[in-house]
Write a protein that holds these residues in place. Structure first.
Motif, PDB file in Angstrom:
ATOM      1  N   ASP A 148       0.853  -1.180   0.000  1.00 22.99           N
ATOM      2  CA  ASP A 148       0.000   0.000   0.000  1.00 22.99           C
ATOM      3  C   ASP A 148       0.896   1.240   0.000  1.00 22.99           C
ATOM      4  OD1 ASP A 148      -2.307   1.471   0.002  1.00 22.99           O
ATOM      5  OD2 ASP A 148      -2.758   1.166   2.125  1.00 22.99           O
ATOM      6  N   GLY A 149       0.609   2.181  -0.888  1.00 26.77           N
ATOM      7  CA  GLY A 149       1.470   3.340  -1.069  1.00 26.77           C
ATOM      8  C   GLY A 149       2.552   3.112  -2.112  1.00 26.77           C
ATOM      9  N   GLY A 150       2.689   1.876  -2.586  1.00 33.09           N
ATOM     10  CA  GLY A 150       3.677   1.561  -3.611  1.00 33.09           C
ATOM     11  C   GLY A 150       3.238   2.037  -4.985  1.00 33.09           C
ATOM     12  N   ARG A 151       4.186   2.065  -5.924  1.00 30.36           N
ATOM     13  CA  ARG A 151       3.901   2.545  -7.277  1.00 30.36           C
ATOM     14  C   ARG A 151       4.016   1.416  -8.290  1.00 30.36           C
ATOM     15  NH1 ARG A 151       3.505   7.879  -8.356  1.00 30.36           N
ATOM     16  NH2 ARG A 151       4.513   7.886 -10.411  1.00 30.36           N
ATOM     17  N   LEU A 152       3.123   1.478  -9.270  1.00 35.60           N
ATOM     18  CA  LEU A 152       3.112   0.551 -10.393  1.00 35.60           C
ATOM     19  C   LEU A 152       3.181   1.362 -11.670  1.00 35.60           C
ATOM     20  CD1 LEU A 152       2.552  -2.171 -11.878  1.00 35.60           C
ATOM     21  CD2 LEU A 152       0.113  -1.765 -11.482  1.00 35.60           C
ATOM     22  N   VAL A 153       4.166   1.063 -12.517  1.00 37.99           N
ATOM     23  CA  VAL A 153       4.291   1.709 -13.825  1.00 37.99           C
ATOM     24  C   VAL A 153       4.213   0.617 -14.878  1.00 37.99           C
ATOM     25  CG1 VAL A 153       5.818   2.989 -15.372  1.00 37.99           C
ATOM     26  CG2 VAL A 153       5.627   3.659 -12.966  1.00 37.99           C
ATOM     27  N   LEU A 154       3.344   0.787 -15.852  1.00 39.63           N
ATOM     28  CA  LEU A 154       3.142  -0.253 -16.853  1.00 39.63           C
ATOM     29  C   LEU A 154       2.632   0.343 -18.162  1.00 39.63           C
ATOM     30  CD1 LEU A 154      -0.180  -2.189 -16.125  1.00 39.63           C
ATOM     31  CD2 LEU A 154       0.339   0.048 -15.176  1.00 39.63           C
TER      32      LEU A 154
ATOM     33  N   GLY B  87      -4.966   1.770  -0.913  1.00 42.86           N
ATOM     34  CA  GLY B  87      -5.915   0.761  -0.471  1.00 42.86           C
ATOM     35  C   GLY B  87      -6.327  -0.131  -1.623  1.00 42.86           C
ATOM     36  N   ASN B  88      -7.630  -0.126  -1.932  1.00 42.32           N
ATOM     37  CA  ASN B  88      -8.122  -0.970  -3.028  1.00 42.32           C
ATOM     38  C   ASN B  88      -8.252  -0.190  -4.333  1.00 42.32           C
ATOM     39  OD1 ASN B  88     -10.318   0.630  -2.457  1.00 42.32           O
ATOM     40  ND2 ASN B  88     -11.821  -1.040  -2.537  1.00 42.32           N
ATOM     41  N   GLN B  89      -7.484   0.903  -4.455  1.00 44.50           N
ATOM     42  CA  GLN B  89      -7.462   1.672  -5.692  1.00 44.50           C
ATOM     43  C   GLN B  89      -6.024   1.875  -6.162  1.00 44.50           C
ATOM     44  OE1 GLN B  89      -9.354   5.442  -4.798  1.00 44.50           O
ATOM     45  NE2 GLN B  89     -11.352   4.708  -5.501  1.00 44.50           N
ATOM     46  N   LEU B  90      -5.870   1.945  -7.471  1.00 45.58           N
ATOM     47  CA  LEU B  90      -4.643   2.426  -8.085  1.00 45.58           C
ATOM     48  C   LEU B  90      -4.996   3.733  -8.777  1.00 45.58           C
ATOM     49  CD1 LEU B  90      -3.408  -0.914  -9.703  1.00 45.58           C
ATOM     50  CD2 LEU B  90      -2.277   0.282  -7.809  1.00 45.58           C
ATOM     51  N   VAL B  91      -4.304   4.810  -8.431  1.00 45.04           N
ATOM     52  CA  VAL B  91      -4.654   6.132  -8.946  1.00 45.04           C
ATOM     53  C   VAL B  91      -3.458   6.701  -9.701  1.00 45.04           C
ATOM     54  CG1 VAL B  91      -5.438   8.453  -8.353  1.00 45.04           C
ATOM     55  CG2 VAL B  91      -6.210   6.494  -6.996  1.00 45.04           C
ATOM     56  N   SER B  92      -3.721   7.185 -10.921  1.00 45.19           N
ATOM     57  CA  SER B  92      -2.634   7.664 -11.775  1.00 45.19           C
ATOM     58  C   SER B  92      -2.249   9.095 -11.441  1.00 45.19           C
ATOM     59  CB  SER B  92      -3.038   7.572 -13.252  1.00 45.19           C
ATOM     60  OG  SER B  92      -3.952   8.603 -13.597  1.00 45.19           O
ATOM     61  N   ASP B  93      -0.990   9.429 -11.731  1.00 45.72           N
ATOM     62  CA  ASP B  93      -0.554  10.823 -11.689  1.00 45.72           C
ATOM     63  C   ASP B  93       0.248  11.170 -12.936  1.00 45.72           C
ATOM     64  OD1 ASP B  93       1.980   9.688 -11.268  1.00 45.72           O
ATOM     65  OD2 ASP B  93       1.889   9.993  -9.120  1.00 45.72           O
TER      66      ASP B  93
END
Length: 401
Positions: free
Chosen positions: A181-187, A204-210
């Motif tokens: 949680d708080g980690g980043r995913l780049v794909l 949490g149960n969301q992945l939010v883009s920036d």
């Protein structure tokens, strides 16, 4: 007589060229100046190893794309900038490729001193290549695992960062389980026929883009949500679409006959010769479930089977039953600064309606050309977030401007 440039000189020239076009964090710049890309491309001419282009390392017989390749260095740099890996981070890479990206990651996280890098590849030859080149370059501490990347690597989870270097159509639940949680995913995320390098943070149960950037990658093995349909008997016109979209390919084949007249609807938007208009596609996919990708092969273009597609190999289109409208670019000399005008060409009974809808997407993009939507991704068993939602088997994607 001029001397042949050394690998160090070529590598620094490559990084200098990338910096002239892209903003890079200082740690990514330093990593790219440090890691010898030529070591990961044995047998490749030194000059070509330090050119900003992809290099195939394993062909995929009978398929249009290679099984594995070394990605374009500027794209590699951009994605590492999105990832923001820090010293001490535990990082998982999906798609080992040549091993070059894993070496860059090792530099960013501190290698065997602090951080940890694990890279996974489904192909035994590719995994062996990565293991061999990483050892040669001095990165023995990077872990290489031969495995389906969609399964991740539970042995070393949870990860602070996960990066995929293959095109992903749907984010598997295993990655959620392995990302802190708080980690980043780049794909390189694929939807509606396009691919964008998306930077996401788990909340949490969301992945939010920036942030998201246009890119192109070999698709991951094991996901079959993207479909292709020929639009003529010669298979020189093709439509690429997602499994949740209903496409009447046979009806469209009849619609695109040479004796079926096309209609054109022009937008008010003009572009310069070097100006990107890929944001039109992104804007349309944030509001419209009829967006697909139209592909016209060189043979189709030589035979003038369709007129002025925006980019023959990858043009956004709207589809509704036997009707189609696709993005076009027309040269007009009225404005020398922006001599190209965007519009839509229509076929079929509802073609003009589709063309007008596509032009509305073009004009919406034209009002805020650099705007990027926020992408929120949730597991498929959770409720939709506000905005336009695209449902996939394991996730729901919601785009909002």
């Amino acid at each position: 007589m001029s001397q042949t440039p050394t690998a160090d000189q070529l590598r620094n020239r490559l990084v200098d060229g990338i910096l002239s076009e892209h903003d890079l964090p200082s740690d990514v710049e330093q990593a790219m100046r440090t890691v010898p890309r030529d070591t990961f491309l044995p047998g490749i001419d030194l000059k070509n190893a330090y050119t900003d282009q992809a290099v195939t390392i394993k062909d995929n017989p009978g398929q249009p794309l290679p099984l594995s390749c070394a990605s374009v260095p500027s794209v590699v740099a951009t994605m590492l900038g999105q990832l923001t890996a820090r010293p001490g981070d535990n990082v998982l890479e999906i798609g080992a490729g040549t091993g070059y990206n894993a070496a860059l990651l090792a530099e960013l996280v501190g290698g065997d001193r602090d951080g940890r890098v694990t890279t996974v590849d489904i192909d035994s030859d590719v995994a062996l290549h990565a293991r061999t080149t990483l050892n040669t370059a001095g990165y023995e501490h990077v872990t290489v695992i031969e495995r389906n990347g969609l399964l991740g690597a539970h042995e070393h989870a949870p990860y602070d960062r996960i990066i995929a270097t293959v095109g992903i159509w749907d984010i598997p639940a295993t990655w959620w389980d392995q990302l802190a949680d708080g980690g980043r995913l780049v794909l390189p995320l694929r939807w509606r026929g396009q691919t964008r390098s998306v930077a996401l943070t788990r909340q949490g149960n969301q992945l939010v883009s920036d942030g998201m950037e246009l890119c192109g990658f070999v698709p991951v093995i094991g996901q079959n949500g993207e479909q292709t349909a020929p639009l003529n008997t010669a298979d020189t016109l093709r439509l690429h679409y997602d499994q949740d979209q209903t496409i009447a390919a046979n009806a469209l084949t009849h619609t695109l006959r040479a004796d079926n007249p096309a209609r054109e609807v022009l937008s008010a938007q003009r572009i310069g010769g070097e100006e990107s208009f890929d944001g039109v596609w992104l804007r349309a996919s944030a509001h419209d479930d009829r967006v697909c990708r139209l592909e016209a092969t060189p043979e189709a273009m030589e035979q003038a089977l369709i007129r002025r597609p925006a980019t023959p190999a990858r043009t956004p289109a709207l589809i509704d039953d036997a009707s189609l409208a696709y993005l076009t670019v027309t040269r007009e000399d009225a404005d020398p600064q922006r001599p190209f005008r965007l519009g839509a060409t229509a076929y079929g009974q509802r073609g003009e309606e589709l063309a007008r809808d596509l032009v509305a997407h073009i004009d919406a993009w034209g009002a805020a050309r650099l705007a990027v939507p926020r992408l929120t991704i949730t597991p498929s068993d959770t409720g939709d977030a506000p905005g336009h939602t695209i449902s996939k088997p394991e996730t729901r994607m919601t785009l909002t401007y």
